[in-house]
Design an enzyme around this catalytic site. Structure first.
Site, mmCIF file in Angstrom:
data_model
loop_
_atom_site.group_PDB
_atom_site.id
_atom_site.type_symbol
_atom_site.label_atom_id
_atom_site.label_comp_id
_atom_site.label_asym_id
_atom_site.label_seq_id
_atom_site.Cartn_x
_atom_site.Cartn_y
_atom_site.Cartn_z
ATOM 1 N N LYS A 127 15.321 6.055 5.394
ATOM 2 C CA LYS A 127 14.317 5.174 5.784
ATOM 3 C C LYS A 127 14.328 4.509 7.220
ATOM 4 C CE LYS A 127 14.920 2.314 1.691
ATOM 5 N NZ LYS A 127 14.544 1.331 0.951
ATOM 6 N N LYS B 33 17.090 2.940 8.047
ATOM 7 C CA LYS B 33 17.814 1.509 7.812
ATOM 8 C C LYS B 33 19.283 2.027 7.900
ATOM 9 C CE LYS B 33 15.089 -1.677 5.120
ATOM 10 N NZ LYS B 33 15.128 -2.498 4.053
HETATM 11 N N1 C2G Z 1 11.422 -8.859 -0.114
HETATM 12 C C1 C2G Z 1 10.800 -10.340 -0.551
HETATM 13 N N2 C2G Z 1 10.781 -11.286 0.343
HETATM 14 C C2 C2G Z 1 11.552 -10.984 1.443
HETATM 15 C C3 C2G Z 1 12.371 -9.705 1.763
HETATM 16 C C4 C2G Z 1 12.110 -8.815 0.453
HETATM 17 O O1 C2G Z 1 10.037 -10.286 -1.480
HETATM 18 N N3 C2G Z 1 11.588 -12.011 2.347
HETATM 19 C C5 C2G Z 1 11.080 -7.820 -1.330
HETATM 20 C C6 C2G Z 1 10.631 -6.598 -0.778
HETATM 21 O O2 C2G Z 1 9.508 -6.805 -0.763
HETATM 22 C C7 C2G Z 1 11.162 -5.627 -1.590
HETATM 23 C C8 C2G Z 1 12.490 -6.106 -2.178
HETATM 24 O O3 C2G Z 1 12.672 -7.694 -1.836
HETATM 25 O O4 C2G Z 1 10.286 -5.571 -2.923
HETATM 26 C C9 C2G Z 1 13.852 -5.374 -1.521
HETATM 27 O O5 C2G Z 1 13.427 -5.534 -0.185
HETATM 28 P P1 C2G Z 1 14.149 -4.491 0.919
HETATM 29 O O6 C2G Z 1 15.719 -4.113 0.544
HETATM 30 O O7 C2G Z 1 13.708 -4.663 2.367
HETATM 31 O O8 C2G Z 1 13.649 -3.005 0.335
HETATM 32 P P2 C2G Z 1 12.875 -1.990 0.976
HETATM 33 O O9 C2G Z 1 13.575 -1.660 2.271
HETATM 34 O O10 C2G Z 1 11.546 -2.347 1.372
HETATM 35 O O11 C2G Z 1 12.959 -0.739 -0.032
HETATM 36 O O12 C2G Z 1 11.390 2.683 -2.631
HETATM 37 C C10 C2G Z 1 10.989 1.592 -2.156
HETATM 38 C C11 C2G Z 1 12.080 1.317 -1.244
HETATM 39 O O13 C2G Z 1 13.223 1.472 -1.444
HETATM 40 C C12 C2G Z 1 11.925 -0.401 -0.810
#
Ligand code: C2G
Length: 129
Positions: free
Chosen positions: A44, A46
């Site tokens: 990803k 990351k």
């Molecule tokens: N999130 C949120 N508000 C934020 C930050 C994150 O609601 N201020 C939510 C994101 O939308 C996501 C969840 O928290 O639904 C996890 O965020 P991340 O760890 O950034 O996940 P991401 O990298 O988007 O990975 O297959 C899907 C991916 O694995 C999602």
């Protein structure tokens, strides 16, 4: 029992993540979190600060989380829904529309992200202190 699943990296866990997990759990009675593995995170683009095991331990300490499983690829969502008998798939709305293909297997819910907070913002602000 209504079973919910959500996916993510959840690095440097913060109130935006907690807010998402709380609302995801409220969609049902049991919440499975598919946590991105360190290897999947590389895919990803990351690099998480905490390892998968450290992030898993933190998620398991959150009252809304009932089970943590590894997320190792983009394709597993379809099989996860069957494997874990999922009724509702939940993601933050930064993913809106991206997982609509799951709608023939379960309910698909996109929840508003919590504004103003993100792992990237935390890292940037700490870096510039
Ligand atoms: N999130 C949120 N508000 C934020 C930050 C994150 O609601 N201020 C939510 C994101 O939308 C996501 C969840 O928290 O639904 C996890 O965020 P991340 O760890 O950034 O996940 P991401 O990298 O988007 O990975 O297959 C899907 C991916 O694995 C999602």
């Amino acid at each position: 029992m209504k079973r919910v699943i959500t996916y993510g990296t959840f690095d440097l866990i913060h109130y935006g993540h907690i807010n998402l997990l709380k609302r995801a759990k409220a969609q049902g009675d049991y919440l499975v979190v598919a946590l991105s593995s360190d290897k999947f995170n590389e895919g990803k683009g990351k690099k998480s600060y905490f390892t998968y095991e450290e992030r898993k331990a933190m998620l398991e300490a959150i009252r809304y989380v009932d089970m943590v499983i590894p997320e190792e690829n983009w394709e597993q969502k379809v099989t996860d829904i069957d494997k874990y008998d999922i009724d509702v798939f939940v993601m933050g709305d930064d993913w809106k529309g991206k997982f609509d293909f799951l709608a023939d297997k379960c309910e698909v819910v996109y929840l508003p992200r919590t504004p103003e907070i993100s792992t990237t913002k935390i890292k940037d602000e700490l870096h510039n202190k």
